[in-house]
Design a protein around this motif. Sequence first.
Motif, PDB file in Angstrom:
ATOM      1  N   GLY A   1     -67.503 -45.970 -15.728  1.00 42.15           N
ATOM      2  CA  GLY A   1     -66.481 -44.932 -15.711  1.00 42.15           C
ATOM      3  C   GLY A   1     -66.861 -43.863 -14.710  1.00 42.15           C
ATOM      4  N   VAL A   2     -65.875 -43.048 -14.343  1.00 40.16           N
ATOM      5  CA  VAL A   2     -66.081 -42.006 -13.335  1.00 40.16           C
ATOM      6  C   VAL A   2     -65.427 -40.717 -13.808  1.00 40.16           C
ATOM      7  N   VAL A   3     -66.133 -39.612 -13.627  1.00 40.82           N
ATOM      8  CA  VAL A   3     -65.561 -38.290 -13.837  1.00 40.82           C
ATOM      9  C   VAL A   3     -65.650 -37.547 -12.506  1.00 40.82           C
ATOM     10  N   LEU A   4     -64.520 -37.020 -12.059  1.00 47.83           N
ATOM     11  CA  LEU A   4     -64.464 -36.263 -10.813  1.00 47.83           C
ATOM     12  C   LEU A   4     -64.190 -34.806 -11.158  1.00 47.83           C
ATOM     13  N   VAL A   5     -65.086 -33.917 -10.767  1.00 42.54           N
ATOM     14  CA  VAL A   5     -64.911 -32.493 -11.045  1.00 42.54           C
ATOM     15  C   VAL A   5     -64.855 -31.742  -9.719  1.00 42.54           C
ATOM     16  N   GLY A   6     -63.746 -31.051  -9.484  1.00 42.76           N
ATOM     17  CA  GLY A   6     -63.625 -30.304  -8.227  1.00 42.76           C
ATOM     18  C   GLY A   6     -63.761 -31.202  -7.017  1.00 42.76           C
ATOM     19  N   ALA A   7     -63.296 -32.427  -7.137  1.00 43.31           N
ATOM     20  CA  ALA A   7     -63.419 -33.402  -6.046  1.00 43.31           C
ATOM     21  C   ALA A   7     -62.055 -33.570  -5.393  1.00 43.31           C
ATOM     22  N   GLY A   8     -61.922 -33.079  -4.191  1.00 44.27           N
ATOM     23  CA  GLY A   8     -60.674 -33.189  -3.461  1.00 44.27           C
ATOM     24  C   GLY A   8     -60.917 -33.640  -2.045  1.00 44.27           C
ATOM     25  N   ALA A   9     -59.876 -34.118  -1.411  1.00 39.74           N
ATOM     26  CA  ALA A   9     -59.971 -34.474  -0.002  1.00 39.74           C
ATOM     27  C   ALA A   9     -60.070 -33.191   0.822  1.00 39.74           C
ATOM     28  N   PRO A  10     -60.951 -33.134   1.812  1.00 37.10           N
ATOM     29  CA  PRO A  10     -61.051 -31.925   2.633  1.00 37.10           C
ATOM     30  C   PRO A  10     -60.004 -31.857   3.742  1.00 37.10           C
ATOM     31  N   TRP A  11     -59.045 -32.783   3.762  1.00 38.25           N
ATOM     32  CA  TRP A  11     -58.027 -32.845   4.813  1.00 38.25           C
ATOM     33  C   TRP A  11     -57.291 -31.508   4.921  1.00 38.25           C
ATOM     34  N   PHE A  12     -57.310 -30.915   6.098  1.00 39.52           N
ATOM     35  CA  PHE A  12     -56.801 -29.561   6.272  1.00 39.52           C
ATOM     36  C   PHE A  12     -55.326 -29.410   5.908  1.00 39.52           C
ATOM     37  N   ARG A  13     -54.545 -30.482   6.028  1.00 38.25           N
ATOM     38  CA  ARG A  13     -53.113 -30.407   5.755  1.00 38.25           C
ATOM     39  C   ARG A  13     -52.817 -30.170   4.265  1.00 38.25           C
ATOM     40  N   LEU A  14     -53.798 -30.353   3.418  1.00 36.97           N
ATOM     41  CA  LEU A  14     -53.586 -30.172   1.978  1.00 36.97           C
ATOM     42  C   LEU A  14     -53.847 -28.743   1.519  1.00 36.97           C
ATOM     43  N   TYR A  15     -54.265 -27.883   2.432  1.00 39.06           N
ATOM     44  CA  TYR A  15     -54.686 -26.534   2.069  1.00 39.06           C
ATOM     45  C   TYR A  15     -53.680 -25.489   2.539  1.00 39.06           C
ATOM     46  N   PRO A  16     -53.627 -24.366   1.839  1.00 35.78           N
ATOM     47  CA  PRO A  16     -52.673 -23.315   2.218  1.00 35.78           C
ATOM     48  C   PRO A  16     -53.010 -22.702   3.574  1.00 35.78           C
TER      49      PRO A  16
ATOM     50  N   TYR B   1     -61.999 -24.133  -3.196  1.00 31.58           N
ATOM     51  CA  TYR B   1     -62.502 -25.140  -2.260  1.00 31.58           C
ATOM     52  C   TYR B   1     -61.740 -26.452  -2.414  1.00 31.58           C
ATOM     53  N   ALA B   2     -61.579 -26.899  -3.648  1.00 26.98           N
ATOM     54  CA  ALA B   2     -60.801 -28.118  -3.919  1.00 26.98           C
ATOM     55  C   ALA B   2     -59.534 -27.694  -4.652  1.00 26.98           C
ATOM     56  N   VAL B   3     -58.527 -27.329  -3.862  1.00 26.71           N
ATOM     57  CA  VAL B   3     -57.280 -26.828  -4.452  1.00 26.71           C
ATOM     58  C   VAL B   3     -56.523 -27.971  -5.121  1.00 26.71           C
ATOM     59  N   SER B   4     -55.517 -27.615  -5.915  1.00 23.81           N
ATOM     60  CA  SER B   4     -54.794 -28.613  -6.701  1.00 23.81           C
ATOM     61  C   SER B   4     -54.225 -29.739  -5.843  1.00 23.81           C
ATOM     62  N   ALA B   5     -53.613 -29.393  -4.717  1.00 27.95           N
ATOM     63  CA  ALA B   5     -53.022 -30.421  -3.854  1.00 27.95           C
ATOM     64  C   ALA B   5     -54.078 -31.397  -3.352  1.00 27.95           C
ATOM     65  N   ALA B   6     -55.277 -30.880  -3.070  1.00 27.14           N
ATOM     66  CA  ALA B   6     -56.349 -31.729  -2.547  1.00 27.14           C
ATOM     67  C   ALA B   6     -56.913 -32.653  -3.612  1.00 27.14           C
ATOM     68  N   THR B   7     -57.044 -32.148  -4.849  1.00 24.07           N
ATOM     69  CA  THR B   7     -57.581 -33.003  -5.911  1.00 24.07           C
ATOM     70  C   THR B   7     -56.553 -34.053  -6.334  1.00 24.07           C
ATOM     71  N   LYS B   8     -55.268 -33.662  -6.366  1.00 28.35           N
ATOM     72  CA  LYS B   8     -54.228 -34.629  -6.727  1.00 28.35           C
ATOM     73  C   LYS B   8     -54.129 -35.732  -5.689  1.00 28.35           C
ATOM     74  N   TRP B   9     -54.127 -35.358  -4.421  1.00 27.21           N
ATOM     75  CA  TRP B   9     -54.030 -36.340  -3.344  1.00 27.21           C
ATOM     76  C   TRP B   9     -55.224 -37.286  -3.378  1.00 27.21           C
ATOM     77  N   PHE B  10     -56.407 -36.724  -3.604  1.00 27.94           N
ATOM     78  CA  PHE B  10     -57.625 -37.535  -3.647  1.00 27.94           C
ATOM     79  C   PHE B  10     -57.535 -38.573  -4.762  1.00 27.94           C
ATOM     80  N   GLY B  11     -57.128 -38.140  -5.958  1.00 35.43           N
ATOM     81  CA  GLY B  11     -57.017 -39.067  -7.074  1.00 35.43           C
ATOM     82  C   GLY B  11     -55.959 -40.123  -6.855  1.00 35.43           C
ATOM     83  N   GLU B  12     -54.801 -39.713  -6.349  1.00 34.64           N
ATOM     84  CA  GLU B  12     -53.717 -40.669  -6.140  1.00 34.64           C
ATOM     85  C   GLU B  12     -54.045 -41.678  -5.046  1.00 34.64           C
ATOM     86  N   ARG B  13     -54.816 -41.255  -4.070  1.00 37.30           N
ATOM     87  CA  ARG B  13     -55.140 -42.122  -2.941  1.00 37.30           C
ATOM     88  C   ARG B  13     -56.256 -43.111  -3.275  1.00 37.30           C
ATOM     89  N   PHE B  14     -57.222 -42.700  -4.092  1.00 37.94           N
ATOM     90  CA  PHE B  14     -58.438 -43.501  -4.239  1.00 37.94           C
ATOM     91  C   PHE B  14     -58.700 -44.021  -5.656  1.00 37.94           C
TER      92      PHE B  14
END
Length: 246
Positions: free
Chosen positions: A103-118, A188-201
């Motif tokens: 199993g995996v737990v991801l805490v504050g893990a988001g993609a650093p892709w700049f387009r996902l940040y405000p 650092y890992a905003v909501s959009a970045a963590t959601k995108w990371f989870g949905e992608r991977f």
Amino acid sequence: MSDPIVLICPAMAVPGAFYRPLVAGFAERGWEAEALPRRGFVKGEPVASRTNDWSYADETADVARAVERVRSERPDRPVVLLGHSLGGHLAVANQLTGTPADGVVLVGAGAPWFRLYPHGGAHILLLNALVRASNATRGFVAPPLFGAPGARTIMAEWSRFSMRGTPPWGPGRVSQPTLAVHLQSDHYAVSAATKWFGERFVDPDAMERWVYAQHAAPEGGTTDHLHWVRTPAPVVERVLTWWKDQ
């Protein structure tokens, strides 16, 4: 099912000792946990430099060896990887290319892709420029810059991830049960970045997402990207509940 052994994959530039409160929090609930060493941040061992370099793949291999070691020592126990921030990247990479945990737990893990940040990801673009400049002039990311002292290759891979949204590991999605924890006060890992990371991977059927709201933090606690570790009881409780629901 037996309670799992939790292996904590630290965030970028964070030593394993930082997670002592989290290890203790699991121990208080009867679980075993271990914070893995972060390469380059172990007292007495070499740090990143022009001549001491490593990659995402090297750190992923470190995680795989830890999973293999625990499985060899305790074959009766499941293994859960808890990846914090960049440690979440390594946990996902291990599940896809290394020795998968149960199993995996991801805490504050988001993609650093700049387009996902405000604000157009301006701060990510600035960090990217500083990383690239230091790598070019010093051969590694030198203090006091972000992630320093950071190995040239892993920081260059992070930089490409931040610019292109393409991770430094192969295709695929994690199929093992995964809990993604978004920290409400995480800048650092905003909501959009963590959601995108989870949905992608992560396979949608394997994913459960939980928002750790600031009002749920204990007195004196926080949902800050790093300092949630100081008072980790809410995260520990959520992990225990999630695992029992599996």
